[in-house]
Enzyme design. Structure first.
Site, PDB file in Angstrom:
ATOM      1  N   ILE A 416       0.838  -1.198   0.000  1.00  9.57           N
ATOM      2  CA  ILE A 416       0.000   0.000   0.000  1.00  9.57           C
ATOM      3  C   ILE A 416       0.870   1.244   0.000  1.00  9.57           C
ATOM      4  O   ILE A 416       1.739   1.407   0.863  1.00  9.57           O
ATOM      5  CB  ILE A 416      -0.937   0.027   1.228  1.00  9.57           C
ATOM      6  CG1 ILE A 416      -1.735  -1.274   1.339  1.00  9.57           C
ATOM      7  CG2 ILE A 416      -1.886   1.208   1.141  1.00  9.57           C
ATOM      8  CD1 ILE A 416      -2.598  -1.359   2.575  1.00  9.57           C
ATOM      9  N   ASP A 417       0.643   2.120  -0.975  1.00  5.83           N
ATOM     10  CA  ASP A 417       1.321   3.414  -0.988  1.00  5.83           C
ATOM     11  C   ASP A 417       0.780   4.268   0.161  1.00  5.83           C
ATOM     12  O   ASP A 417      -0.395   4.163   0.517  1.00  5.83           O
ATOM     13  CB  ASP A 417       1.076   4.105  -2.327  1.00  5.83           C
ATOM     14  CG  ASP A 417       1.732   5.465  -2.387  1.00  5.83           C
ATOM     15  OD1 ASP A 417       2.965   5.526  -2.278  1.00  5.83           O
ATOM     16  OD2 ASP A 417       1.002   6.463  -2.535  1.00  5.83           O
ATOM     17  N   LYS A 418       1.632   5.109   0.720  1.00  2.35           N
ATOM     18  CA  LYS A 418       1.209   5.899   1.888  1.00  2.35           C
ATOM     19  C   LYS A 418       0.355   7.096   1.499  1.00  2.35           C
ATOM     20  O   LYS A 418      -0.818   7.192   1.870  1.00  2.35           O
ATOM     21  CB  LYS A 418       2.427   6.377   2.692  1.00  2.35           C
ATOM     22  CG  LYS A 418       2.058   7.253   3.896  1.00  2.35           C
ATOM     23  CD  LYS A 418       3.267   7.622   4.718  1.00  2.35           C
ATOM     24  CE  LYS A 418       4.085   8.713   4.076  1.00  2.35           C
ATOM     25  NZ  LYS A 418       3.418  10.050   4.154  1.00  2.35           N
TER      26      LYS A 418
END
Length: 728
Positions: A416-418
């Site tokens: 998951i990208d932040k």
């Protein structure tokens, strides 16, 4: 007009890749074989199913359902008395036969069976004949063959009984008639078609619900301040539209005056209204709640979010999951094998069966043809895909195709990208720490000048922060962006730069006395940006991006599903760890360039994981494309959505757990359908062939076989429809 090649001699269907635009006509395709495309209604030359429009339409085309329903009820009117008359063992039927006489009974049976078979069952014969002409044998091949042989045999027996040898005659010297079997099989097959078409109408409900969101008119605000209601088709980009309380929003756009709360539940699945003010984006099809406002249209017609959702759902419902390949391979051999089994059954019973041998041979071979009809096998996968993707659409989870739906079920690691995924993606400038001898205004003036030419999310936060503090600035010249690091330019004749630690290393500049301030900001979870001028760091900016309220629950749900969760970010390791700890993620990959995000995905894949990647930005597109399943946030960039197999319209990563849950349940549903369909045919064919006859004279009547065939299809359909009520 372009001429397309015909499919196996069929004058109306063609196999092709792209659409054919023909004015005044509608392109149709097969829900099971999307490569089949024709202009106008008809049936698939491969499987015989009724074709449906390729593009989403406002209403389900019920012409085929209405026709089949009408033929079914007519068949009921003729078949019920025929069945009663033919049941000679019943006392009332025996009395009726004695009263009418044997000759009259034969002619009445012929009169009742003929319209049932020849008119009511005519579409079945048409599709069966098309399957032979196109050399694509299917379920209608077996139905037409079974019903046709039974009816023709009975017709000849009724008109020319002397043509039959002794092997066809019963102990009374008569040739048995099977008009009731031919009529009953026709009636039950028509019932199955009606139930299948009704089920397809139910699966259309997800698309229809979305289509019904679009209003028919919009209220345009003219330049002279006059207002007028116009058809939604006439709305153009940059038109100003007024939306009053309780009205549906016509197209996508941006608020230019007023404020309101918007019910976006049918698009995103989120039940709570969303507050909107000047500058906020609104989506066509959503419902205005309390306030009135004026909006500027920026996406109209097929470019609106709703139109894109409709296309995605419609296309996904017609794609083929990899699991269907097994069914396709089996089906390609199945019908010829069934015909061969029917021939073998006829030969064996005709050779060693009891008297009358040929009559037994005929009935049992027809029973094999009917009970082995692979309609349940053909419906097993497409019905589940249609219902599953429709259920996802109602929850704001859009699958691009059936392959993404199937792949999501096997995912055991989620990357998951932040920014914009775990966080809100709306960063704010929260801290300004100037170096000794430098003012905050000077730091902001230089930072704003550089970021004026940038499209990075942090740039908007810096510019907004500078403007809010009353700092004026001009755009820097010679602007150059360094992906994943920052940007440099020229201001007042001197080189200036703004970026992260990587940019400092590239420029060979040390943080110097700003190190302590950087450490403090990062421990607070803020993203640190260095401002450089005169070959030294003149200040640092702290930018905070609030964590989405739903992210903690989303991570908890994924971990409960035993999914490994990894957070990726280009941010510093210290700041990233603070965010990860708050949401419950143990694994963090920080200070990454866009290409390095793809490397993380590849590394997980190499270790045996099935990886899903969730992101929302242009820099996430390579990793989304590399992952087994790319998951884009609905509020993200178009390139991210195009690179992804799943789109979460809420922009809420709880949708990842929902998508995986829906995928696993859909694949389980497909496997249940396939097992049932295979088991039904594997057990049914030997029973129909008469393997139990030596154990007590047990034989399967053709009418029972046709009822069992219809029941198998109904069971598959009913099982698939259970997905409509799945709790996500």
């Amino acid at each position: 007009m372009r001429t397309e090649p015909k499919a196996h001699g069929d004058s109306s269907c063609c196999h092709k890749e792209s659409a054919v635009a023909v004015a005044g006509n509608v392109e149709t395709t097969c829900p099971m074989h999307p490569e089949v495309i024709r202009i106008g209604p008809g049936s698939c030359p491969i499987c015989g199913m009724a074709l449906e429009p390729r593009a989403p339409t406002g209403e389900f085309d019920s012409a085929e359902l209405d026709a089949m329903t009408r033929r079914f009820w007519v068949s009921v009117v003729f078949t019920v008395p025929l069945f009663v008359l033919a049941m000679g063992s019943m006392s009332s039927a025996s009395a009726l036969q004695r009263a009418l006489g044997p000759t009259a009974v034969v002619w009445i049976q012929l009169a009742l069976a003929t319209p049932t078979v020849l008119w009511c069952g005519w579409p079945l014969f048409e599709r069966g004949w098309a399957s032979v002409i196109n050399r694509r044998l299917n379920m209608f091949t077996l139905i037409a063959l079974g019903v046709g042989v039974t009816y023709v045999y009975s017709l000849v027996a009724a008109l020319i009984p002397s043509a039959f040898p002794a092997a066809f005659r019963n102990t009374s010297g008569q040739v048995d008639l099977y008009f009731e079997s031919a009529a009953m099989i026709t009636m039950l097959v028509l019932l199955g078609q009606v139930l299948e078409l009704r089920a397809r109408r139910l699966t259309f409900g997800a698309i229809q619900a979305l289509l019904n969101l679009t209003p028919k008119i919009a209220r345009i605000v003219r330049d002279n301040a006059s207002e007028e209601d116009i058809a939604i088709e006439l709305v153009k980009v940059d038109d100003k539209l007024r939306v009053r309380p309780g009205e549906k929003i016509a197209v996508d756009g941006v608020l230019v005056s007023g404020a309101s709360s918007i019910d976006e539940s049918m698009i995103t699945g989120e039940p709570l209204p969303v507050e909107k003010s000047v500058g906020s984006r609104v989506t066509g099809g959503t419902v205005n709640q309390t306030g009135g406002f004026v909006m500027r249209a920026d996406r109209v017609g097929s470019d609106t979010t709703l139109s894109q959702i409709l296309r995605m759902v419609s296309d996904a419902q017609r794609t083929r999951a990899p699991v269907q390949r097994l069914a396709d391979v089996v089906a390609s051999y199945f019908v010829p094998a069934v015909i061969a089994a029917a021939i073998i059954t006829f030969v064996i019973w005709g050779s060693v069966g009891p008297h009358p041998r040929l009559a037994f041979a005929l009935v049992n071979s027809v029973t094999v043809l009917i009970i082995a009809c692979p309609c349940a096998l053909g419906l097993a996968t497409p019905m589940s895909i249609m219902v599953g993707t429709g259920r996802g659409a109602r929850a704001g989870v859009l699958f691009r195709d059936a392959e993404a739906l199937e792949a999501m079920a096997t995912v055991d690691a989620v990357v998951i990208d932040k920014t914009g995924t775990i966080t809100e993606g709306k960063p704010r400038l929260t801290s300004i720490v100037p170096a000794s001898g430098v003012t905050e205004s000077e730091v902001l003036r230089i930072a704003g000048a550089i970021e004026r030419g940038s499209e990075h999310p942090l740039a908007s936060a810096i510019i907004a922060g500078a403007e809010a503090r009353g700092v004026a600035f001009e755009a820097a010249s010679d602007f150059t962006s360094h992906t994943g690091m920052g940007a440099i330019g020229t201001l007042d004749g001197q080189a200036v730069a703004l970026g992260n630690r990587r940019l400092l290393e590239k420029l060979a500049i040390a943080p110097g006395p700003m190190t302590d301030a950087v450490t403090r900001l990062e421990k607070d979870g803020e993203t640190v940006v260095y401002v450089v001028a005169r070959d030294r760091v003149i200040g640092v900016l702290g930018i905070a991006d609030p964590i989405k309220a739903s992210s903690i629950e989303a991570v908890r749900q994924l971990r409960a599903q035993k999914v490994r969760v990894i957070m990726l970010t280009g941010d510093s390791r210290i700041a990233a760890s603070v965010v990860a700890k708050k949401v419950g993620i143990d694994e963090v990959e920080a200070e990454l360039l866009p290409a390095q995000k793809s490397d993380v995905v590849k590394r997980l894949q190499a270790s045996g994981h099935r990886v899903a990647m969730a992101g929302d930005g242009v820099n996430d597109a390579p990793a989304l494309a590399t992952a087994d399943v790319g998951i884009a946030m609905g509020g993200g960039t178009d390139v991210a959505i195009e690179s992804a197999g799943v789109t979460l319209m809420r922009g809420d990563i709880r949708g990842i757990a929902e998508a995986r849950r829906l995928s696993r349940r859909t694949m389980r549903n497909i496997r249940q359908n396939l097992v049932f369909a295979f088991a039904y045919n594997v057990l049914g064919i030997p029973l129909a062939a008469g393997v139990l006859y030596p154990l007590g004279g047990l034989l399967l009547n053709p009418m029972v076989a046709s009822a069992a065939m219809a029941l198998s299809s109904v069971s598959v359909i009913a099982n698939a429809l259970r997905l409509r009520h799945l709790r996500l």
